[in-house]
Design a protein around this motif. Structure first.
Motif, PDB file in Angstrom:
ATOM      1  N   ALA A 145       0.846  -1.193   0.000  1.00  0.00           N
ATOM      2  CA  ALA A 145       0.000   0.000   0.000  1.00  0.00           C
ATOM      3  C   ALA A 145       0.882   1.244   0.000  1.00  0.00           C
ATOM      4  O   ALA A 145       1.858   1.303   0.747  1.00  0.00           O
ATOM      5  CB  ALA A 145      -0.897   0.003   1.235  1.00  0.00           C
ATOM      6  N   VAL A 146       0.534   2.212  -0.838  1.00  0.00           N
ATOM      7  CA  VAL A 146       1.293   3.469  -0.863  1.00  0.00           C
ATOM      8  C   VAL A 146       0.339   4.655  -0.941  1.00  0.00           C
ATOM      9  O   VAL A 146      -0.678   4.613  -1.629  1.00  0.00           O
ATOM     10  CB  VAL A 146       2.260   3.564  -2.067  1.00  0.00           C
ATOM     11  N   ARG A 147       0.729   5.695  -0.210  1.00  0.00           N
ATOM     12  CA  ARG A 147       0.051   6.977  -0.357  1.00  0.00           C
ATOM     13  C   ARG A 147       0.786   7.732  -1.447  1.00  0.00           C
ATOM     14  O   ARG A 147       2.027   7.830  -1.397  1.00  0.00           O
ATOM     15  CB  ARG A 147       0.138   7.749   0.956  1.00  0.00           C
ATOM     16  N   VAL A 148       0.091   8.241  -2.448  1.00  0.00           N
ATOM     17  CA  VAL A 148       0.771   8.909  -3.563  1.00  0.00           C
ATOM     18  C   VAL A 148       0.421  10.388  -3.604  1.00  0.00           C
ATOM     19  O   VAL A 148      -0.745  10.773  -3.520  1.00  0.00           O
ATOM     20  CB  VAL A 148       0.440   8.223  -4.917  1.00  0.00           C
ATOM     21  N   GLN A 149       1.442  11.199  -3.697  1.00  0.00           N
ATOM     22  CA  GLN A 149       1.288  12.654  -3.823  1.00  0.00           C
ATOM     23  C   GLN A 149       2.240  13.086  -4.931  1.00  0.00           C
ATOM     24  O   GLN A 149       3.358  12.563  -5.036  1.00  0.00           O
ATOM     25  CB  GLN A 149       1.682  13.366  -2.528  1.00  0.00           C
ATOM     26  N   THR A 150       1.835  14.052  -5.736  1.00  0.00           N
ATOM     27  CA  THR A 150       2.707  14.487  -6.820  1.00  0.00           C
ATOM     28  C   THR A 150       2.561  15.981  -7.090  1.00  0.00           C
ATOM     29  O   THR A 150       1.566  16.594  -6.680  1.00  0.00           O
ATOM     30  CB  THR A 150       2.425  13.656  -8.096  1.00  0.00           C
ATOM     31  N   GLY A 151       3.580  16.527  -7.759  1.00  0.00           N
ATOM     32  CA  GLY A 151       3.545  17.941  -8.123  1.00  0.00           C
ATOM     33  C   GLY A 151       2.397  18.224  -9.085  1.00  0.00           C
ATOM     34  O   GLY A 151       1.902  17.327  -9.777  1.00  0.00           O
ATOM     35  N   VAL A 152       1.941  19.473  -9.109  1.00  0.00           N
ATOM     36  CA  VAL A 152       0.835  19.879  -9.971  1.00  0.00           C
ATOM     37  C   VAL A 152       1.354  20.954 -10.925  1.00  0.00           C
ATOM     38  O   VAL A 152       1.967  21.924 -10.467  1.00  0.00           O
ATOM     39  CB  VAL A 152      -0.337  20.422  -9.118  1.00  0.00           C
ATOM     40  N   PRO A 153       1.138  20.796 -12.244  1.00  0.00           N
ATOM     41  CA  PRO A 153       1.613  21.820 -13.180  1.00  0.00           C
ATOM     42  C   PRO A 153       1.102  23.215 -12.790  1.00  0.00           C
ATOM     43  O   PRO A 153      -0.063  23.360 -12.412  1.00  0.00           O
ATOM     44  CB  PRO A 153       1.015  21.382 -14.525  1.00  0.00           C
TER      45      PRO A 153
END
Ligand SMILES: O=C(O)[C@@H](O)[C@H](O)[C@H](O)CO
Ligand SMILES: [Mg+2]
Length: 409
Positions: A145-153
């Motif tokens: 299980a992973v929590r995913v967060q990423t940059g936003v253009p």
């Protein structure tokens, strides 16, 4: 026997921790976590200036009575400072009771209900390629299980995205050391975010398949109608949960999200009482309770909260970032192992300096944690090691919209 000494330890092995030490007349020591990220000294004062003298001479075995004495006694109730202080006392008393019984704490909570505790890791990347590398790294370590967060253009540094690149041990924590007395600031735009994220989940499902449990944290930034739309848009990607989609104070906001979507919802890391969940639980507006043991009145209060949730088919997802000390993390793990309605546990490993100060007995094996079988909570603070790390002010950033309006963080 009685409580003889009450000491408050403040240490900063890479980040700030407040730890309560209770010593009984016959020399048994119990530890409790009182760390409130960015407001550490307020809890330390609450404990040493107000609670310590109320505790000395009390029977350490009377945990429920002590909890009620500290909660109802002073007239003023709830709030993160008060509830973190009560939590620390409660954890320390359970630690003492289990040490006296010669058992790991989970045995006193009813014994193990499972073999191991499924945890989720924090994966992030400024773009999809970096995020994909981070997820791959966790899969190789056995995480399911992973929590995913990423940059936003269009946005710069935003919540939840690691500054460290792939291959470096993931140690993201947004509380930054304060230099000019003020927190740092970040910029945010919900429209950009809503347009970007569904495509990210689509790519993760394509690259990693149906088995991976995908979690995501909205960090209280969406309005009710934005959250409803988002939860609906991402239904095809089968998230394990969408966390904190709307501001934490507004329980009824989640009614609107629920009416529009079957994406499972989690909330509660800023809550500090069962009453913050009353509407959410009785109306079944959430699927996971996100409280930290450290911020919600300790083991006594969390056990009641989770039992209440169980009646409504709601599971645990106990808060476990690195601003919870290893003592607070151990308290979570003993509960996780014992309760029936366990959902998942957040796990953000502490750095090596923290683990030199706090000697832990919990173990990680292919995506699962176990609290270990040392009597008590299984964590001891090395006070000599702790004294080498002086408190350094650190705050979470402030969040503003692109036009400068202060927004939820
Ligand atoms: O779900 C989480 O672990 C985060 O929301 C952290 O609690 C927050 O960034 C403060 O450190
Ligand atoms: Mg969160």
């Amino acid at each position: 026997m009685t409580i003889e000494l009450v000491d408050v330890n403040i240490t900063s092995p890479g980040r700030n921790f407040v730890t309560l030490k209770i010593t009984t007349a016959d020399g048994v020591v119990g530890w409790g976590d009182a760390t409130l990220n960015g407001r550490e000294l307020a809890v330390a004062s609450y404990l040493s200036d107000h609670l310590a003298s109320m505790l000395i001479g009390r029977d350490e075995d009377r945990i429920e009575d002590t909890w009620q004495y500290l909660y109802r006694g002073p007239y003023w109730r709830r709030g993160p400072v008060t509830m973190a202080a009560i939590a620390a006392v409660d954890m320390a008393l359970w630690d003492i009771k289990a040490k006296k019984a010669g058992m790991p704490l989970y045995q006193l909570l009813g014994g193990a209900s499972r073999e191991g505790i499924r945890v989720y890791a924090h994966a992030s990347g400024t773009d999809y390629a970096a995020l994909k590398d981070a997820i791959t790294g966790y899969e190789e370590l056995g995480y399911t299980a992973v929590r995913v967060q990423t940059g936003v253009p269009g946005l710069g540094q935003i919540y939840g995205v690691s500054a460290t690149g792939p291959g470096v041990r993931y140690d993201y924590e947004p509380a930054k050391r304060v230099e000019n007395g003020r927190p740092s600031e970040e910029r945010w735009d919900t429209r950009n975010y809503l347009a970007h994220m569904p495509g990210i989940f689509a790519r993760i499902r394509e690259d990693f398949g149906a088995d991976l449990r995908i979690l995501h944290d909205g960090h209280h930034r969406m309005s009710p109608i934005e959250a409803a739309r988002f939860a609906k848009d991402i239904e095809p990607y089968d998230l394990f949960w969408l966390e904190d989609c709307t501001p934490g104070e507004d329980q009824s906001a989640l009614r609107l999200v629920r009416q529009h979507s079957t994406t499972p919802l989690a909330i509660g890391e800023v809550f500090n009482s069962v009453f913050d969940y009353q509407t959410l639980i009785t109306e079944r507006l959430i699927d996971y309770v996100r409280s930290a043991v450290t911020h919600t009145g300790g083991i006594t209060a969390m056990k009641k909260l989770l039992d209440f949730a169980a009646i409504y088919g709601i599971k645990s997802g106990i808060h476990g970032p690195t601003d919870i000390s290893p003592v607070g993390m151990a308290a979570a793990l003993h509960l996780d192992l014992a309760i029936h309605n366990f959902g998942i546990q957040e796990y953000m490993p502490h750095n090596d300096r923290t683990l030199e100060v706090f000697q832990t007995s919990f173990t990680f094996d292919r995506g699962f944690l176990h609290p270990g079988d040392r009597p008590g909570l299984g964590v001891e603070l090395d006070e000599d090691a702790a004294s080498g790390h002086e408190y350094t002010k650190a705050y979470l950033p402030v969040n503003r919209l692109l036009d400068g309006t202060v927004h939820d963080w």
